[in-house]
Design an enzyme around this catalytic site. Structure first.
Site, short mmCIF file in Angstrom:
data_model
loop_
_atom_site.label_atom_id
_atom_site.label_comp_id
_atom_site.label_asym_id
_atom_site.label_seq_id
_atom_site.Cartn_x
_atom_site.Cartn_y
_atom_site.Cartn_z
N GLY A 23 -2.92 -8.85 -4.56
CA GLY A 23 -3.72 -7.76 -4.03
C GLY A 23 -3.97 -6.84 -5.04
O GLY A 23 -4.20 -7.77 -6.67
N ASP B 287 4.41 -10.23 -1.13
CA ASP B 287 4.02 -8.21 -2.08
C ASP B 287 2.69 -8.71 -1.70
O ASP B 287 2.25 -8.83 -2.53
CB ASP B 287 4.50 -8.03 -2.62
CG ASP B 287 4.56 -5.98 -2.66
OD1 ASP B 287 3.80 -5.94 -1.76
OD2 ASP B 287 4.77 -5.38 -3.46
N GLU C 244 -5.51 -2.98 -0.26
CA GLU C 244 -6.34 -1.70 -0.86
C GLU C 244 -7.52 -1.44 -0.57
O GLU C 244 -8.17 -1.89 -1.26
CB GLU C 244 -5.73 -0.54 -2.35
CG GLU C 244 -4.17 -1.27 -2.91
CD GLU C 244 -3.98 -0.60 -4.72
OE1 GLU C 244 -4.91 0.06 -4.45
OE2 GLU C 244 -2.40 -1.49 -5.02
N ASP D 33 -0.42 -6.64 -1.05
CA ASP D 33 -0.69 -4.98 -1.78
C ASP D 33 -2.28 -5.22 -1.75
O ASP D 33 -3.36 -5.29 -2.55
CB ASP D 33 -0.46 -4.56 -3.29
CG ASP D 33 -0.83 -3.24 -3.81
OD1 ASP D 33 -1.40 -2.54 -3.01
OD2 ASP D 33 -0.80 -3.14 -5.17
N MET E 41 2.93 3.83 -2.63
CA MET E 41 2.82 3.79 -3.53
C MET E 41 2.95 6.05 -4.01
O MET E 41 1.70 6.58 -3.96
CB MET E 41 1.59 3.58 -4.01
CG MET E 41 2.52 2.62 -3.74
SD MET E 41 0.56 0.97 -4.50
CE MET E 41 -0.20 1.32 -2.96
N THR E 42 3.30 6.75 -3.92
CA THR E 42 4.02 8.15 -3.96
C THR E 42 3.41 8.68 -5.52
O THR E 42 4.03 8.96 -5.98
CB THR E 42 5.16 8.57 -3.56
OG1 THR E 42 6.35 7.98 -4.08
CG2 THR E 42 5.04 8.35 -2.22
N TYR E 43 2.21 8.11 -6.03
CA TYR E 43 1.88 8.92 -6.72
C TYR E 43 0.09 8.64 -7.05
O TYR E 43 -0.76 8.18 -5.83
CB TYR E 43 2.05 8.40 -8.22
CG TYR E 43 2.45 5.81 -8.01
CD1 TYR E 43 1.29 5.86 -7.68
CD2 TYR E 43 3.78 6.23 -7.93
CE1 TYR E 43 1.39 4.22 -7.38
CE2 TYR E 43 3.47 4.55 -7.32
CZ TYR E 43 2.59 3.66 -7.38
OH TYR E 43 2.85 2.76 -7.03
N TRP F 115 -5.93 -2.92 -7.33
CA TRP F 115 -7.28 -1.95 -6.87
C TRP F 115 -7.75 -3.13 -7.09
O TRP F 115 -9.58 -2.62 -6.45
CB TRP F 115 -6.62 -0.85 -7.74
CG TRP F 115 -7.75 0.00 -7.77
CD1 TRP F 115 -9.14 0.05 -8.66
CD2 TRP F 115 -8.32 1.11 -6.45
NE1 TRP F 115 -9.92 1.23 -7.95
CE2 TRP F 115 -9.26 1.48 -7.58
CE3 TRP F 115 -7.79 1.16 -5.60
CZ2 TRP F 115 -10.03 3.12 -6.43
CZ3 TRP F 115 -7.84 2.67 -5.35
CH2 TRP F 115 -9.66 3.00 -4.82
#
Length: 368
Positions: A100, A139, A143, A141, A206-208, A102
């Site tokens: 995955g 994993d 988005e 991802d 994803m704490t950013y 962005w």
């Protein structure tokens, strides 16, 4: 007495093993194409600093099958085998295939998750990818479900996909992780949080990216309050703390100030800052680029994060001190650990001092 002490020792060791915190290291393999001291490959990885190495990224085709996004790098140059080979340096290392990101978008994943046949294609291709290359898990991802071309059914279909993956992986002991949007707005739109949490080993939050130049003003990439709000929201919606992995950015978001004399948080900006010599992307600098800049730096204790500026250039990022604050929070909440995005933008060469200063700070707090 000797037998009792031996039993107690085993119990203590078992608890220590269970309690080991995750340090999940994402690796953007395309950094191989960067120039000079920005070039990064498997030889630059210190495998002892990670419990998990997340090899990024694979994609999917319109039939839902997982595909390489760079076959020359993955196979001809042997990057996959080199990644898996790092387990010789760290026998406990888990190497995950990440699907995955962005740039892959959401449309294909929405179509795959909502179609039984495409889901089977995805799952079968995942099993083949892991088995044939020696990966220890996947994993995912995506988005993001129900966004960027998705639809409301994505939320339920994502749960179904994860349940089926978990069942397919179980006989082989493969791990299953996901990377998720952090803030309440994204998370509530995209996920049935309590349901997805049942089917995964861990959730990379994803704490950013809480502020970007498109906002029209400067802001903090990962302020402490936003990190804490995000984790607290996930927990309030049914995600267990011991499955949540706190994301730390090894990069900063940059801004071009509208007026160089107005260089504080919230000041007007006219766009992203200048591209860095390694990363080459407006609005973005790796920590290994930021630390080399002789810019005026301010640590904002209200946000527990630094920012720096020079002329009309402004950047918000994480440093050793802000990472310490984040890890203290992760420990206080009993989180599973931390993940970094990504290895190749920490100061891995030690050009500004210690090599991997941010990743080593995480390890000192969580593991050493």
């Amino acid at each position: 007495m000797g037998k009792l002490l031996a039993i107690l020792a085993v119990l203590c060791l078992s608890q220590a093993i269970v309690a080991e915190r995750i340090v999940n290291c994402y690796w953007g393999t395309w950094a191989n194409y960067r120039s000079g001291n920005g070039k990064f490959d498997a030889s630059n990885i210190d495998a002892g600093l990670c419990t998990h190495l997340s090899y990024s990224f694979f994609g999917i085709n319109d039939s839902g099958e997982i595909v390489s996004l760079d076959t020359w790098l993955d196979y001809d140059l042997g990057f996959i085998s080199k990644a898996v080979g790092l387990k010789s340096q760290n026998s406990g290392l888990k190497v995950l295939a990440v699907v995955g990101g962005w740039n892959e978008g959401s449309t294909k994943y929405s179509s795959m998750a909502g179609d039984w046949y495409k889901r089977q294609n995805f799952i079968n291709s995942a099993l083949n990818l892991l088995r044939n290359n020696g990966f220890d898990g996947l994993d995912l991802d995506w988005e993001y479900p129900n966004q960027r071309g998705g639809n409301w059914d994505d939320r339920a279909n994502f749960v179904t996909l994860l349940r089926e993956l978990k069942e397919a992986f179980a006989p082989y002991g493969y791990e299953l992780g996901i990377a998720v949007g952090a803030g309440e707005g994204i998370a509530s739109a995209s996920y049935e949080i309590a349901n997805i949490a049942q089917h995964v080993n861990f959730i990379n939050v994803m704490t950013y990216d809480f502020a970007m130049a498109s906002d029209g003003k400067t802001g903090f990439n990962s302020p402490q309050w936003a990190v804490e709000d995000s984790i607290n929201f996930w927990m309030s919606q049914g995600a267990p703390a011991n499955k949540l992995v706190l994301g730390v950015g090894m990069y900063g978001r940059t801004f071009q100030l509208s007026d160089a004399s107005q260089n504080w948080p919230g000041a007007s900006c006219r766009g992203g800052g200048n591209a860095g010599s390694y990363t080459g992307e407006s609005g973005y600098l790796g920590y290994n680029e930021i630390c080399l800049n002789n810019w005026e730096t301010v640590f904002d204790y209200g946000n527990a994060a630094p920012y720096a500026f020079s002329g009309d250039q402004w950047v918000s990022f994480d440093n050793v001190l802000s990472v310490q604050y984040k890890m203290d929070f992760a420990i206080s909440k009993g989180l599973a650990g931390a993940m970094i995005w990504s290895l190749e933008t920490d100061d891995y060469r030690g050009q500004c001092g210690e090599s991997y200063p941010l990743l080593k700070t995480i390890n000192r707090k969580l593991r050493w």
